[in-house]
Design an enzyme around this catalytic site. Structure first.
Site, short mmCIF file in Angstrom:
data_model
loop_
_atom_site.label_atom_id
_atom_site.label_comp_id
_atom_site.label_asym_id
_atom_site.label_seq_id
_atom_site.Cartn_x
_atom_site.Cartn_y
_atom_site.Cartn_z
N ALA A 130 33.40 57.55 29.82
CA ALA A 130 34.27 58.03 28.75
C ALA A 130 34.54 56.91 27.76
CB ALA A 130 35.57 58.56 29.35
N GLU A 248 20.61 53.28 27.76
CA GLU A 248 21.14 54.64 27.51
C GLU A 248 20.32 55.31 26.41
OE1 GLU A 248 25.37 55.02 26.82
OE2 GLU A 248 25.13 57.05 26.04
N GLY A 345 8.25 83.12 14.89
CA GLY A 345 8.86 84.17 14.08
C GLY A 345 10.21 84.57 14.67
N GLY A 370 25.04 57.41 20.01
CA GLY A 370 24.90 56.76 18.70
C GLY A 370 24.10 57.66 17.78
C1 LIG Z 1 27.21 67.16 23.63
C2 LIG Z 1 27.84 65.81 23.55
C3 LIG Z 1 28.00 65.03 24.68
C4 LIG Z 1 28.60 63.77 24.62
N1 LIG Z 1 28.81 63.04 25.76
C5 LIG Z 1 29.54 61.90 25.70
C6 LIG Z 1 29.90 61.19 26.90
O1 LIG Z 1 29.52 61.58 28.01
N2 LIG Z 1 30.69 60.08 26.79
C7 LIG Z 1 31.12 59.61 25.59
O2 LIG Z 1 31.82 58.61 25.55
N3 LIG Z 1 30.78 60.26 24.43
C8 LIG Z 1 30.02 61.39 24.46
N4 LIG Z 1 29.69 62.05 23.30
C9 LIG Z 1 30.22 61.54 22.03
C10 LIG Z 1 29.14 60.97 21.12
O3 LIG Z 1 28.64 59.76 21.60
C11 LIG Z 1 29.75 60.88 19.70
O4 LIG Z 1 29.91 62.21 19.24
C12 LIG Z 1 28.88 60.09 18.73
O5 LIG Z 1 28.87 58.72 19.06
C13 LIG Z 1 29.37 60.25 17.27
O6 LIG Z 1 30.73 59.99 17.16
P1 LIG Z 1 31.68 61.06 16.41
O7 LIG Z 1 31.40 62.40 17.00
O8 LIG Z 1 33.06 60.57 16.49
O9 LIG Z 1 31.16 61.09 14.91
P2 LIG Z 1 31.63 60.08 13.75
O10 LIG Z 1 31.62 58.69 14.26
O11 LIG Z 1 32.91 60.60 13.18
O12 LIG Z 1 30.47 60.28 12.68
C14 LIG Z 1 30.50 61.28 11.64
C15 LIG Z 1 29.33 61.01 10.72
O13 LIG Z 1 29.52 59.74 10.10
C16 LIG Z 1 28.34 58.97 10.26
N5 LIG Z 1 28.70 57.55 10.33
C17 LIG Z 1 29.58 56.97 11.16
N6 LIG Z 1 29.65 55.66 10.94
C18 LIG Z 1 28.76 55.38 9.95
C19 LIG Z 1 28.36 54.19 9.27
N7 LIG Z 1 28.88 53.02 9.59
N8 LIG Z 1 27.43 54.30 8.30
C20 LIG Z 1 26.88 55.50 7.99
N9 LIG Z 1 27.22 56.65 8.58
C21 LIG Z 1 28.16 56.60 9.55
C22 LIG Z 1 27.74 59.45 11.56
O14 LIG Z 1 26.36 59.10 11.63
C23 LIG Z 1 27.97 60.93 11.44
O15 LIG Z 1 26.97 61.52 10.66
C24 LIG Z 1 29.05 63.28 23.36
C25 LIG Z 1 28.85 64.06 22.19
C26 LIG Z 1 28.27 65.30 22.29
C27 LIG Z 1 28.08 66.10 21.02
#
Ligand SMILES: Cc1cc2nc3c(=O)[nH]c(=O)nc-3n(C[C@H](O)[C@H](O)[C@H](O)COP(=O)(O)OP(=O)(O)OC[C@H]3O[C@@H](n4cnc5c(N)ncnc54)[C@H](O)[C@@H]3O)c2cc1C
Length: 383
Positions: A130, A248, A345, A370
Site C-alpha cells: 500500500a 515491479e 467487429g 507508474g
Molecule cells: C487497478 C489498479 C490497481 C492498483 N494497485 C495498487 C497497489 O496494489 N498498491 C498501490 O500502492 N497502488 C496501486 N495502484 C495505484 C497506482 O499505482 C496509481 O494509480 C498510479 O501510480 C497513478 O497515480 P494516481 O492514480 O494518483 O494518478 P495521478 O498521480 O493523479 O496522475 C494523474 C495524471 O497526471 C499525470 N502526471 C502525474 N505526475 C506527472 C508529471 N510529473 N508529469 C507529467 N504528468 C504527470 C499522470 O501520468 C496521469 O496521467 C493501483 C491502481 C489501479 C488503477
C-alpha cells in the site's frame, strides 16, 4: 503465438517444467467458468491461494529456508506467462510473488522472514503493498499517512487507495511518513497485519476491468504497529521502494506481454473462422497488414523484455531501462489489443469473446506501477 520468440530462459529445462506444472494447475483452476466467477465475485476464492501454495506456485523465489523454492525471476516470468495466456491475471500471484515478497526477502529481519514468509509460500497469507493515497499516486512523496513513534510501537493514521489483493490480504506492506517534514527521507515501510485494531478495509472498488482482482481502500486509525514490524530503518522506505520498482515494472510488462500474445492468438483464430463477402476475414489485406504490424510490435517487445530480464538477473536493470520496458510494452499492449478488437467487429465488444476482457483489463497497465508519463520522466533523467 508460435512466431513470437520464446525468451532465452525458456530453454532451461527446469523453467519449462515449472511452466508446465503451472499450466496444468491453471487448466484445472482457471477455466473460463472460473475466471468469469472471479470477475462476478470481485476476487478469486481465498482457498485458491492455498491450492496454489500446495502446487508450489507461491514464493517461488523465496529461499528454501523460509518455505520457498529458492528459484530466480525466470520462474516468476514463466508463471506470469501461464496466467496471462489464460485470462487468469485476476489471480494476482505476480504481485504477491514478484513484487511484495521480495521486500521481505531483501529487507526483512530474520525474525520477520521466519514469521511471514512461510505463510506467503503456503498461501495462508496473502500479501499486498500500500503506497498510493487519494492525494499521492505519482507523487508518492506527498503521502499523508503518518506513523508516530510511541514507546515500542508506531501509531499509524491515514488512508490508502487502489490496493490490489486488498480484500484477501492478511499482511500489507504500508508506506507511511515517520517524519512529515523530511520529504522522501521521512518515509518508512511497515509490515501490518490486517486483523490488528485500527485496520479497516473499504468496499471492493468498482473497476471498469480486472474485475476479478480485489482492489480496495484501506484505512488506519490509531493502528499500533510494533517497532519489530518496521521494515528496514526509519526513513529508508522511499529508497527501498526505489530499489524494488524496476522489478515491479518488469513484472507489469511481462503481464502485458502475455496479454498481447493471448490477444494475437485469439484474433488469428477469429479472422480465419469469420467469413465475409465470400471469403475468410484473414484473406483481407487489411487483416494481414494489421496483424503483421501487431506481430512486429509484439516481437520487438518480447525481445526487449528478454534483454531486461537478463539484466535483472545480473542485478543490472536500471530505472530508465525498466521504465522503457513498462512504457513500451504497455503502450504496445494498448495499440495491439485495440487493433485486435477492431478485427472482431461487434463481437469484439461482447464479453463472451476473450478480446473484450483483454481490452478492459489492459487499460490499467498504462497507469499502475507508474503511469506512462512518469516512465517518460524517468527515462528522460537518463539522457
Ligand atoms: C487497478 C489498479 C490497481 C492498483 N494497485 C495498487 C497497489 O496494489 N498498491 C498501490 O500502492 N497502488 C496501486 N495502484 C495505484 C497506482 O499505482 C496509481 O494509480 C498510479 O501510480 C497513478 O497515480 P494516481 O492514480 O494518483 O494518478 P495521478 O498521480 O493523479 O496522475 C494523474 C495524471 O497526471 C499525470 N502526471 C502525474 N505526475 C506527472 C508529471 N510529473 N508529469 C507529467 N504528468 C504527470 C499522470 O501520468 C496521469 O496521467 C493501483 C491502481 C489501479 C488503477
Amino acid at each position: 503465438m508460435s512466431r513470437i520468440p520464446l525468451p532465452a530462459f525458456m530453454n532451461d529445462q527446469e523453467v519449462r517444467l515449472f511452466a508446465d506444472v503451472a499450466g496444468r494447475f491453471l487448466d484445472r483452476h482457471a477455466t473460463r467458468a472460473d475466471t468469469d466467477a472471479w470477475r462476478a465475485a470481485g476476487a478469486v476464492p481465498a482457498s485458491l491461494w492455498r491450492e496454489a501454495g500446495r502446487a508450489g506456485l507461491l514464493g517461488v523465489t523465496v529461499p528454501e529456508a523460509y518455505g520457498g523454492a529458492g528459484a530466480d525471476f525466470r520462474f516468476d516470468a514463466a508463471l506470469i506467462n501461464e496466467l496471462g495466456r489464460r485470462d487468469a491475471l485476476g489471480f494476482a500471484i505476480p504481485l504477491h510473488n514478484s513484487v511484495v515478497l521480495p521486500y521481505l526477502v531483501d529487507f526483512g529481519t530474520e525474525l520477520q522472514k521466519k514469521k511471514y514468509l512461510p505463510g506467503g509460500c503456503s498461501g495462508e497469507t496473502v500479501f499486498a503493498i500500500a503506497m498510493s493515497e487519494p492525494a499521492a499516486g505519482s507523487d508518492l512523496q506527498g503521502m499523508r499517512t503518518t506513523a508516530r513513534r510511541d514507546g515500542d510501537d508506531y501509531v499509524l493514521n491515514g488512508q490508502k487507495i487502489f490496493i490490489s489483493n486488498g480484500l484477501l490480504a492478511s499482511v500489507v506492506i504500508v508506506a507511511a511518513k515517520t517524519d512529515p517534514a523530511a520529504g522522501a527521507k521521512g518515509i518508512t515501510l511497515f509490515i501490518v497485519e490486517a486483523d490488528w485494531p485500527g485496520f479497516t478495509r473499504g468496499r471492493l472498488l468498482d473497476k471498469m476491468g480486472q474485475e476479478g482482482r480485489d482492489t480496495v481502500e484501506l484505512f488506519f486509525s490509531d493502528l499500533r504497529v510494533p517497532v519489530a514490524n518496521r521494515l528496514g530503518g526509519e526513513g529508508e522506505g522511499f529508497a527501498m521502494l526505489m530499489k524494488k520498482l524496476p522489478q515491479e515494472r518488469l513484472v507489469i510488462a511481462w503481464q502485458a506481454m502475455a496479454m498481447i500474445e493471448s490477444a494475437l492468438d485469439t484474433t488469428v483464430t477469429y479472422v480465419r473462422e469469420r467469413k465475409l463477402f465470400g471469403k475468410a476475414l484473414s484473406d483481407f489485406q487489411n487483416s494481414q497488414f494489421t496483424l503483421a504490424d501487431c506481430l512486429t510490435q509484439a516481437t520487438v517487445a518480447k525481445v526487449f523484455l528478454d534483454h531486461c530480464t537478463d539484466r535483472l538477473l545480473r542485478e543490472d536493470l536500471d530505472h530508465a531501462t525498466a521504465s522503457m520496458a513498462k512504457l513500451w510494452v504497455t503502450e504496445a499492449q494498448g495499440r495491439i489489443i485495440d487493433a485486435c478488437l477492431q478485427l472482431h467487429g461487434g463481437y469484439g465488444y461482447m464479453s463472451e469473446y476473450p478480446i473484450a476482457n483483454l481490452y478492459k483489463d489492459a487499460r490499467a497497465y498504462r497507469i499502475y506501477g507508474g503511469t506512462s508519463e512518469i516512465m517518460k520522466l524517468l527515462i528522460a533523467r537518463a539522457l
